[in-house]
Design an enzyme around this catalytic site. Structure first.
Site, PDB file in Angstrom:
ATOM      1  N   LYS A  77       0.843  -1.198   0.000  1.00  0.00           N
ATOM      2  CA  LYS A  77       0.000   0.000   0.000  1.00  0.00           C
ATOM      3  C   LYS A  77       0.880   1.250   0.000  1.00  0.00           C
ATOM      4  O   LYS A  77       1.919   1.279   0.684  1.00  0.00           O
ATOM      5  CB  LYS A  77      -0.906  -0.024   1.240  1.00  0.00           C
ATOM      6  CG  LYS A  77      -2.000   1.040   1.252  1.00  0.00           C
ATOM      7  CD  LYS A  77      -2.894   0.914   2.500  1.00  0.00           C
ATOM      8  CE  LYS A  77      -4.013   1.952   2.493  1.00  0.00           C
ATOM      9  NZ  LYS A  77      -4.873   1.873   3.682  1.00  0.00           N
ATOM     10  N   SER A 155      -9.953   2.257   2.625  1.00  0.00           N
ATOM     11  CA  SER A 155      -8.962   2.914   1.807  1.00  0.00           C
ATOM     12  C   SER A 155      -7.986   1.974   1.115  1.00  0.00           C
ATOM     13  O   SER A 155      -7.337   2.363   0.154  1.00  0.00           O
ATOM     14  CB  SER A 155      -8.160   3.898   2.653  1.00  0.00           C
ATOM     15  OG  SER A 155      -7.398   3.214   3.630  1.00  0.00           O
ATOM     16  N   SER A 179     -10.465   0.089   6.900  1.00  0.00           N
ATOM     17  CA  SER A 179      -9.800   0.185   5.595  1.00  0.00           C
ATOM     18  C   SER A 179      -9.153  -1.088   5.100  1.00  0.00           C
ATOM     19  O   SER A 179      -8.739  -1.156   3.941  1.00  0.00           O
ATOM     20  CB  SER A 179      -8.739   1.295   5.631  1.00  0.00           C
ATOM     21  OG  SER A 179      -9.344   2.554   5.536  1.00  0.00           O
TER      22      SER A 179
END
Lengths: 492, 503
Positions: A77, A155, A179
C-alpha cells in the site's frame, strides 16, 4: 493455473520443494500486473526491485532455511514508506517523495525474503471507503455487475483489487476505521486488522495515530496467519508497539472451535439493513454453531455512538498529523506570487496538495479541537470511546471468545455512485468496523457468500485483545464452512 | 536541608502621578535540558554545529516517523523537580500544541499541558542577608524546542535550521510571587544556579539555553495580599507577557518599562489588554506582538504517538539519593564549617566550580583565610584577565600550598602575594618555588636579635624618642626588616624590638 493465482501457503510449499523459483513466481505476478492496468491498483511498479529480491530469495531457498514469506511477491500500500521508492499516500502533496527509510513492516517482510512488486493505490491519506479520493484516480473492483465498474472499497482499495485479481500473492493494508476489512469484504478476500500495538506504525504515513494498524490482505485465512506473523512484533521505534510475544498464528489454525462462545451483538442489527446481509449473518451463525461453537446474543450498548465518535477522533488526529505537509521540507510546494509570504505558501500548497475529502477531515478535526468546542466534541468522543471499549471488555469477561458481525452494510457499490451523496452516507460504510478500531481489538473480514448480483459479501469476526491466534482459527472455520471459491471473471 | 531564616522583602513600589502601584510578576523559564540527545530522537544537541546537521528523520517530521522519549531527559526533569523541592508526578502525559511555523516541522510542539511531570515546588530567592522571597513553582513540564528561522541571508527567501528542533526544554512556571525587577533577576539567577548545580541545564543565556517569558501586571497596594489570601487572580491587574528574554539586565529594564507603561494607561483611565509583547533593547521598550484575540488556538490534545509517561517511585528515590548538595545547603555549611560571612559564602557558592575550588583550598586550613585568598587574590586576578575559575592558572592545590607556607610562618603575607604572582605566571610547586627563590622569612631569633641590637646601637636618638613614644618602635621594626632583606618575620621583629627597648 498460473502461479500468480496461488496462495502464500501454496507458493511457499512449491518454492521450498523447488517446484518453482521465486523469480518465476515474481515474473508471473509482474505479467499479471502489466495486464491489470485497467484496475488501476498498482500506482508504482518496481519490477527491478522485485526481481533482485526474488533472486536473493532463490538463494535463501536453495540454502534451505528460508522463512515462510521468502520469495512471496507482495503489493505494498502506498501508505508505507519504502526506501528510495515513491511513497505518496496517494496524495499530490507528497508528489515525488521518496523516503530515505523503510517502514518497519516492509523491512520485516523484505527481511523475511518477501518480494515487492510495487506500490498500491489507496484513498488519499487512507481517508475514504471507495478508493475514489486517490490522486492516482479510482481503483476498479475486479468484480463487475452488468458492465458497471464497482468500487473495491477503501482505503486499501488497491490492495484488495490487486489480491482479488491475482496481480500479487498478497498485499499489505492499513486499517483506521475499516480500511482493510471493508475492501476485503467488497472483493471477496481476507483482511485482518490486528490488535492496536501488534504491528509497528513506524514508517507508515499516519492518518489517525491511535487507530491506525497495518495488516495483511490475503486470499485465505491461512495466508493471513502466515503474513501477519512476519509483519508483527515489538518495535522500539514505535512507543505504542506492544512488547509481547508473537505466537505461531498458522499453527493456531486447528479448525477446532468446539465449546467456544460466539457473541452476536444485537446492536449491529441496523434499521434498513439489506435482507441479504441479515441472511448472510444468519448463515455465518449457523456455520459456527455447526462447528461446535456456542452462539450467544450479546449487547454492546454504545455501538450507535461509535461512528460519530470515530468521525471526531480520527479527523482530530489527522488534522494534527497532516500539519507537517506544509511545503517547507518535502513534497509539493505551490508556486508563489510576488508578495506572497509564509501564510500564502501554506494556504496555496495545502489547497493544491490535498484533495477535497482530506481537506474536509482536516477542517473537521481542526474544528473539534478548537477552543470552546474541545469538550463538546473531542473530549466527549474520547469518553464514548472508553465506553465502547468497556462494552467489549464486559462481554469478553463474560466468556465470549469472538464476536460475529456483518463486515459491511452492503456489497460493493458503483464507482461514482456516491459522488453526490452526503459524506455521511459514505461514512456509514464503516459502521460495523469502526468500533473495533476505537476499542483497539483485532478484527477480520472473511468472504462468506455472494449476493443476488453475484458480488462477494463478507462477515467480520472480532477477537479478544492480542488473541489474533484464536481469531484466525475462528475465521479459518468460517472460511472452510463457507467454502467461498468464487473468482471475478477476468475482464481487465 | 537547612532552610535559611529570612524575612520577605518589600515589594517594589512605583509612584504614579495619582498614587502608588505595586508590581506582580510571574515567570516561565525555558531551560534547555543538558542531554547529549534530543527529547524524542537520538540526534545530537551540540551547539554551533553546521546548520541542519543534527537532524533525525523524526526531527524533520518526515512522513511516518514517530517520537520515542529519551529517558535521560525525563531523569533530568525529575532531578530538577527534586532540586526545587517539588512534587514528582509518577504519571504524566504528552500533548500536542498545534500551530504552523516553518521552524516547527511537525506543525505541533510536543509538550505537557494537562499532566506535567513535576508539580508544585519552591525557590528561595535571597536578596540580601536575611531577606529572601519564597517563589512558588507551579509546575515543570518537558517539551520540544523549535528550530531557527533565518530571515537575513536572502532578500526574498527565509531559511530554517532544524538543529535545535526537538531539543528538550523544561518549562519552569512560577506563581506570580515576584514583586519587582530586581527580584525577577534574582529569581532567574537563583534558578540558574540551582540548575547548574544539578547539572540539568548549563544556564547559558547567550546561547538561548535559558530564556524567560515574563508576565507583568500592576496593582494598587493591598490588592496582592487579597490575592494571596484567596488565590483569586481577579484581585490582580491584567498581565502582559514579555517573551523570550535572555539577559538579566534586559529582564529588569523590560519589567520596569512595562510596569510604567501599564501604570500610565491605568492612570489615564484606560485598561490593560492582555497580550504578548516583545522587548526591544535598542529602544528600551516593549511592543505588542499579538493580543489575546489574535492568540493562536493551539488545539492541545493528547499525543497519540506517545503512551502516558509512567515512572516508578523507586527510580525517583534513586535519583533523590544521588542529588548533589544544593546552593542553600552549601552556603549554610560554608558559614558554619568555615566561619564565613554571609557575603563570602554567597560569593563562593555562586557556582559549583568556585565552591569546589574554595573547599579544596579550605579543607584542613583556615577557612576565613582561604576565603580571603580565593575571593580577593584569585577571583580578583581572574576578573582582571577575564578568565573563568576552571581556567585558573593557579590550582587549588597550589593555592593551598601557598597558604600552608603562610601558616607555618615560612613566608610572610607579602611574600605570599609575590609567590602567588610567580605561580600564576610560571606555575610550579609553591614550596619548591619559594625555596628556589630564597623566599623564606627569618624566624631565627638569633639572627634577628643581632640585627635589632645593631640598629639600636647605631641610633641612640631614635631609641630615646621611642622610649618616650612607644608608637615610634615601628621605625625599628621597619629598619630590621629592611636590614634582613625582608626575610624577617614581622611578628618576631616586633616582639624583639619591644623587649630590647623595654617597652
Amino acid at each position: 493455473m498460473s502461479a500468480n493465482t496461488w496462495t502464500i501457503a501454496a507458493a511457499r510449499d512449491a518454492l521450498r520443494k523447488g517446484e518453482i523459483t521465486a523469480v518465476d513466481l515474481t515474473m508471473s505476478c509482474l505479467t499479471a500486473i502489466d495486464a491489470g492496468d485497467g484496475l488501476n491498483a498498482f500506482v508504482h511498479k518496481t519490477p527491478d526491485i522485485a526481481l533482485d529480491q526474488a533472486r536473493a530469495a532463490d538463494v535463501r531457498l536453495a540454502a534451505g532455511d528460508a522463512p515462510a514469506m521468502c520469495g512471496i511477491p507482495l503489493g505494498i500500500k502506498d501508505l508505507f514508506c519504502t526506501k528510495g521508492v515513491p511513497s505518496q499516500a496517494a496524495s499530490n502533496i507528497l508528489k515525488g517523495f521518496r523516503p530515505e527509510y523503510e517502514s518497519t513492516v516492509t523491512a520485516r517482510l523484505f527481511g523475511a525474503g518477501a518480494v515487492m512488486l510495487g506500490k498500491l493505490n489507496m484513498d488519499e491519506f487512507a481517508m475514504g471507503s471507495s478508493n475514489e479520493t486517490s490522486c492516482y484516480g479510482d481503483v476498479v473492483n475486479p468484480w463487475k455487475v452488468d458492465g458497471r465498474k464497482l468500487t473495491p472499497g477503501g482505503s486499501s482499495g488497491g490492495s484488495a483489487s490487486a489480491v482479488a485479481a491475482d496481480l500479487c500473492i498478497a498485499a499489505t493494508g492499513t486499517d483506521t476505521g475499516g480500511s482493510i476489512r471493508q475492501p476485503a469484504a467488497f472483493t471477496g478476500i481476507v483482511g485482518i486488522k490486528p490488535t492496536y500495538g501488534r504491528v509497528s506504525r513506524w514508517g507508515i504515513v499516519a492518518f489517525a495515530s491511535s487507530l491506525d494498524q497495518a495488516g495483511p490482505m490475503t486470499k485465505t485465512v491461512r495466508d493471513a496467519a502466515i503474513m501477519l506473523g512476519a509483519m508483527c512484533g515489538h518495535d522500539a521505534k514505535d512507543s505504542t508497539s506492544a512488547d509481547i510475544p508473537v505466537p505461531d498464528f498458522e499453527a493456531a489454525l486447528t479448525g477446532d472451535i468446539r465449546g467456544k462462545v460466539i457473541g452476536i451483538p444485537r446492536e449491529y442489527r441496523m434499521d434498513g439493513m439489506p435482507d441479504e446481509i441479515e441472511a448472510l449473518w444468519q448463515k455465518g451463525i449457523a456455520m459456527l454453531r455447526d462447528a461446535g461453537a456456542v452462539v450467544r446474543d450479546i449487547s454492546l450498548p454504545h455501538t450507535k455512538y461509535a461512528l460519530p465518535a470515530y468521525y471526531v477522533i480520527a479527523p482530530a488526529e489527522a488534522s494534527s498529523n497532516l500539519a507537517r505537509y506544509d511545503g517547507v521540507r518535502y513534497g509539493h510546494r505551490a508556486k508563489l506570487s510576488a508578495g506572497d509570504g509564509i501564510t500564502e505558501m501554506y494556504e496555496k500548497t495545502r489547497a493544491e496538495g490535498f484533495g477535497p475529502e482530506v481537506q474536509r477531515r482536516v477542517m473537521v478535526g481542526t474544528y473539534v479541537l478548537s477552543a470552546g468546542f474541545y469538550d463538546a466534541y473531542y473530549n466527549r468522543a474520547r469518553k464514548v470511546r472508553a465506553l465502547i471499549k468497556r462494552d467489549f471488555e464486559t462481554v469478553f469477561a463474560d466468556g465470549v471468545d469472538a464476536i460475529l458481525t456483518p463486515a459491511t452494510p452492503s456489497a460493493a457499490f458503483g464507482l461514482g455512485e456516491m459522488s453526490n451523496a452526503d459524506p455521511i452516507e459514505m461514512y456509514l460504510n464503516d459502521i460495523f468496523t469502526v468500533t473495533v478500531n476505537l476499542a483497539g481489538l483485532p478484527g477480520i473480514a472473511v468472504p462468506v457468500g455472494l449476493d443476488r448480483q453475484g458480488l462477494p459479501l463478507g462477515l467480520q469476526l472480532i477477537g479478544r485483545p492480542w488473541d489474533e491466534a484464536g481469531l484466525l482459527n475462528h475465521a479459518h472455520v468460517l472460511e472452510k464452512a463457507a467454502g467461498f471459491v468464487a473468482k471475478p471473471d477476468k475482464w481487465w | 536541608m537547612l532552610d535559611l531564616t529570612h524575612t520577605a522583602p518589600k515589594p517594589r513600589v512605583i509612584a504614579g502621578a495619582k498614587h502608588d502601584w505595586e508590581l506582580v510578576i510571574g515567570m516561565e523559564i525555558h531551560a534547555q535540558v543538558s542531554s547529549n540527545a534530543k527529547l524524542f530522537s537520538g540526534a545530537s544537541t551540540s551547539f554551533g554545529a553546521e546548520p541542519n546537521s543534527n537532524v533525525a528523520f523524526v526531527d524533520a517530521a518526515m512522513p511516518g516517523m514517530l517520537p520515542v522519549i529519551n529517558e535521560f531527559c525525563v531523569e533530568q526533569a525529575v532531578r530538577t523537580g527534586l532540586g526545587l523541592k517539588a512534587q514528582i508526578h509518577l504519571a504524566s502525559a504528552f500533548d500536542r500544541k498545534n500551530y504552523f511555523y516553518p521552524d516547527l516541522p511537525q506543525g505541533y510542539q510536543i509538550s505537557q499541558l494537562y499532566h506535567p511531570i513535576v508539580g508544585e515546588g519552591e525557590v528561595l530567592v535571597e536578596l540580601s542577608p536575611g531577606v529572601a522571597r519564597l517563589v512558588r513553582i507551579e509546575r515543570i513540564h518537558l517539551e520540544q524546542d523549535a528550530g531557527k528561522s533565518i530571515h537575513d541571508m536572502d532578500p526574498n527567501l527565509s531559511f530554517v535550521d532544524f538543529n535545535r528542533t526537538g531539543v528538550a526544554l523544561m518549562e519552569i512556571v512560577s506563581r506570580p510571587d515576584i514583586r519587582g525587577p530586581e527580584e525577577a533577576a534574582a529569581y532567574v539567577t537563583k534558578l540558574r544556579q540551582i540548575l547548574r548545580y544539578l547539572g540539568t541545564c548549563d544556564g547559558n543565556m547567550q546561547n538561548g539555553n535559558l530564556r524567560a517569558d515574563v508576565n507583568v501586571s500592576v496593582c494598587r497596594p493591598g490588592q496582592y495580599e487579597k490575592y494571596q489570601a484567596t488565590q483569586d487572580f481577579s484581585h490582580l491587574g491584567t498581565r502582559c507577557e514579555i517573551k523570550n528574554m535572555n539577559s538579566m539586565r534586559f529582564i529588569q529594564l523590560a519589567i520596569d518599562f512595562e510596569a510604567r507603561r501599564q501604570i500610565a494607561i491605568l492612570e489615564d483611565g484606560g485598561s490593560i489588554v492582555q497580550e504578548t509583547r516583545l522587548y526591544d533593547p535598542d529602544r528600551n521598550e516593549t511592543r505588542s506582538m499579538r493580543s489575546k484575540e489574535e492568540a493562536h488556538d493551539y488545539r492541545y490534545f493528547p499525543d497519540p504517538d506517545l503512551l502516558p509517561l509512567e515512572i516508578e517511585q523507586a527510580w525517583v528515590d534513586h535519583i533523590a539519593a544521588t542529588m548533589p548538595e544544593l546552593p542553600d545547603a552549601k552556603k549554610a555549611r560554608f558559614m558554619s564549617d568555615f566561619g564565613l560571612t554571609d557575603y563570602d559564602a554567597n560569593v563562593l557558592t555562586a557556582d559549583l566550580e568556585s565552591a569546589g575550588f574554595f573547599e579544596a583550598v579550605a579543607k584542613g586550613r583556615d577557612g576565613k583565610q582561604a576565603a580571603n585568598w580565593v575571593i580577593n587574590e584569585l577571583f580578583g586576578r581572574l576578573n582582571k584577565e577575564g578568565r573563568a575559575i576552571v581556567d585558573s592558572p593557579v590550582s587549588s592545590v597550589q593555592l593551598g600550598g601557598i597558604l600552608d607556607l603562610i601558616a607555618s610562618g615560612e613566608i610572610s603575607g607579602k611574600m605570599a602575594k609575590d609567590l602567588f604572582e610567580i605561580i600564576w605566571t610560571e606555575g610550579g610547586n609553591p614550596a619548591e618555588v619559594a625555596a628556589a627563590r630564597g623566599m623564606k622569612q627569618v624566624t631565627d631569633t638569633g639572627a634577628i636579635e643581632q640585627a635589632v641590637d645593631e640598629i639600636i646601637a647605631a641610633n641612640p636618638e631614635q631609641v630615646e624618642k621611642a622610649k618616650a613614644n612607644p608608637k615610634l618602635a615601628g621605625w625599628f621594626v621597619g629598619q630590621v626588616i629592611k636590614a634582613t632583606g625582608g626575610m624577617a618575620n614581622p611578628a618576631t621583629v616586633n616582639a624583639l624590638v619591644a623587649a630590647k627597648l623595654g617597652l
